[in-house]
Motif scaffolding. Structure first.
Motif, short mmCIF file in Angstrom:
data_model
loop_
_atom_site.label_atom_id
_atom_site.label_comp_id
_atom_site.label_asym_id
_atom_site.label_seq_id
_atom_site.Cartn_x
_atom_site.Cartn_y
_atom_site.Cartn_z
N MET A 17 0.85 -1.20 0.00
CA MET A 17 0.00 0.00 0.00
C MET A 17 0.89 1.26 0.00
SD MET A 17 -3.14 1.06 2.50
CE MET A 17 -3.38 -0.55 3.23
N ASN A 18 0.52 2.24 -0.80
CA ASN A 18 1.30 3.49 -0.83
C ASN A 18 0.97 4.35 0.39
OD1 ASN A 18 2.59 3.19 -3.37
ND2 ASN A 18 0.63 3.56 -4.35
N ASP A 19 1.91 5.22 0.79
CA ASP A 19 1.53 6.19 1.80
C ASP A 19 1.33 7.56 1.14
OD1 ASP A 19 3.94 7.46 1.66
OD2 ASP A 19 4.79 6.49 3.43
N ILE A 20 0.94 8.55 1.96
CA ILE A 20 0.47 9.82 1.38
C ILE A 20 1.56 10.54 0.58
CG2 ILE A 20 0.94 11.24 3.43
CD1 ILE A 20 -2.34 11.92 2.04
N ASP A 21 2.83 10.25 0.89
CA ASP A 21 3.90 10.93 0.14
C ASP A 21 3.86 10.59 -1.35
OD1 ASP A 21 4.87 12.41 2.15
OD2 ASP A 21 6.34 10.93 2.81
#
Ligand SMILES: Cc1cc2nc3c(=O)[nH]c(=O)nc-3n(C[C@H](O)[C@H](O)[C@H](O)COP(=O)(O)OP(=O)(O)OC[C@H]3O[C@@H](n4cnc5c(N)ncnc54)[C@H](O)[C@@H]3O)c2cc1C
Length: 342
Positions: A1-5
């Motif tokens: 899962m990607n993070d907000i960055d």
């Protein structure tokens, strides 16, 4: 899962490479009468022509009042709200119910709510497989509906229940703190309530006299406001139908507005008719993509789709096809963000 960055970008290259002067400040008003932008800190910036892209605001209603988003996030303006929704999803118990209230037309990113549902389903299937998703839709149908529903059944079985405004989805009342939604048929209790309200142009558009009703009327060839001379409105706030309210559309409109402004400043006639484009990719899982695209042209008072342009992903395509589209979606994101920020 990607993070907000993964979806954060800065303006450094615009400043260093393209020599754009960037001022980070809140605008109070774009003032057509004095041809100036008035900042909240009192500074005044004069202009010959201004381009405004103030985005959207929400029409709070049916108990979902301002502040409710602290309990039931819309996550439809990225940042803290996105993080809050993610946190709530991560804290939700296995066997919980994720409810989305999807907004009526017109709204930002027509396939956005349904792509989000897909990726929430992907997360739940992997991590909390006893959970359910309910969409209470304030519309009769939605973008790429056949493709989404085909994919949902394939990927997630009966995890996702979609109720249209005609068949049990109409929201009558909301308690955003207890997360209870009353529809015209029954009461739905949510463990996570993702309430996306009806939308209108961003507040700055209203404060600058650029709106008629909820949105900003424009000259479709130049994006100049029909209400305030020398001010151009692009992006979600503008009435640019048939173009969907999307980032791709906003980028395409920005280029046309810039081109037309440069001509108008040189006393040259505007390009007529300018062509614009949009593609919306949606991921139903990280390896399952679908898309819709079109080329548009701006006629006298409206923007129309160029006959025969673009198209929709086919129904019934195989896994490899969907996987390729997911790769194209990644390429699209890299291209768009590098086009805008690099
Ligand atoms: C979940 C989701 C998924 C999406 N997926 C896609 C996708 O895959 N592809 C796609 O093309 N689009 C997508 N979109 C849509 C896209 O994000 C929007 O259409 C796009 O951001 C519109 O750009 P805009 O400039 O109109 O508004 P915004 O991007 O909201 O920009 C408006 C800016 O103006 C600033 N602003 C407002 N008022 C003031 C003020 N008074 N002073 C100073 N600054 C101010 C705001 O802070 C904001 O930075 C998605 C949207 C969502 C919510």
């Amino acid at each position: 899962m990607n993070d907000i960055d993964f979806i954060r970008h800065d303006y450094k290259t615009l400043q260093s490479k393209h020599k754009v002067q960037v001022i980070h400040a809140k605008v109070k008003r774009v003032d057509g009468a004095t041809s100036s932008v008035i900042l909240e800190n009192g500074d005044v910036i004069p202009f010959h022509r201004a381009v405004v892209s103030p985005g959207i605001d929400f029409k709070y209603e049916k108990g979902y009042i301002e502040g409710s988003e602290e309990h039931s996030p819309h996550a439809y303006k990225a940042g803290d709200q996105t993080l809050l929704l993610r946190k709530q999803l991560e804290e939700m118990k296995d066997g919980g119910t994720y409810v989305m209230v999807a907004p009526p037309n017109p709204f930002r990113c027509p396939p956005g709510p349904y792509e989000r549902i897909s990726l929430v389903a992907h997360y739940l299937k992997t991590n909390k497989p006893k959970s359910k998703i309910v969409i209470l839709d304030q519309k009769k149908k939605f973008s790429k509906q056949g493709l989404f529903q085909e994919g949902w059944e394939d990927l997630y079985g009966d995890m996702i229940e979609w109720r249209s405004v005609e068949f049990g989805g109409k929201v009558v009342k909301v308690d955003p703190i207890k997360r209870i939604i009353t529809t015209d048929e029954n009461e739905v209790k949510a463990d996570v309530l993702n309430y996306i309200p009806s939308q209108k142009a961003g507040k700055l558009a209203f404060d600058s006299g650029l709106t008629k009703g909820d949105w900003c009327p424009i000259n479709t060839r130049t994006f100049e406001s029909r209400l305030v001379k020398n001010v151009h409105v692009i992006g979600d706030a503008s009435i640019a139908t048939k173009m969907p309210k999307s980032g791709f559309s906003a980028n395409s409109q920005a280029k046309i507005a810039a081109l037309q402004i440069s001509r108008l400043l040189k006393k040259m006639p505007a390009i007529n008719p300018p062509k614009l484009a949009n593609t919306c990719y949606s991921l139903l899982s990280p390896t399952y993509g679908i898309s819709v695209s079109a080329v548009y042209e701006a006629l006298e008072n409206k923007i129309v789709k160029v006959e025969g342009s673009g198209g929709l992903s086919p129904m019934g395509a195989n896994k490899e096809y969907r996987m390729l589209e997911a790769e194209y979606a990644e390429g699209w994101y890299k291209n768009q963000t590098s086009d805008i920020f690099r």
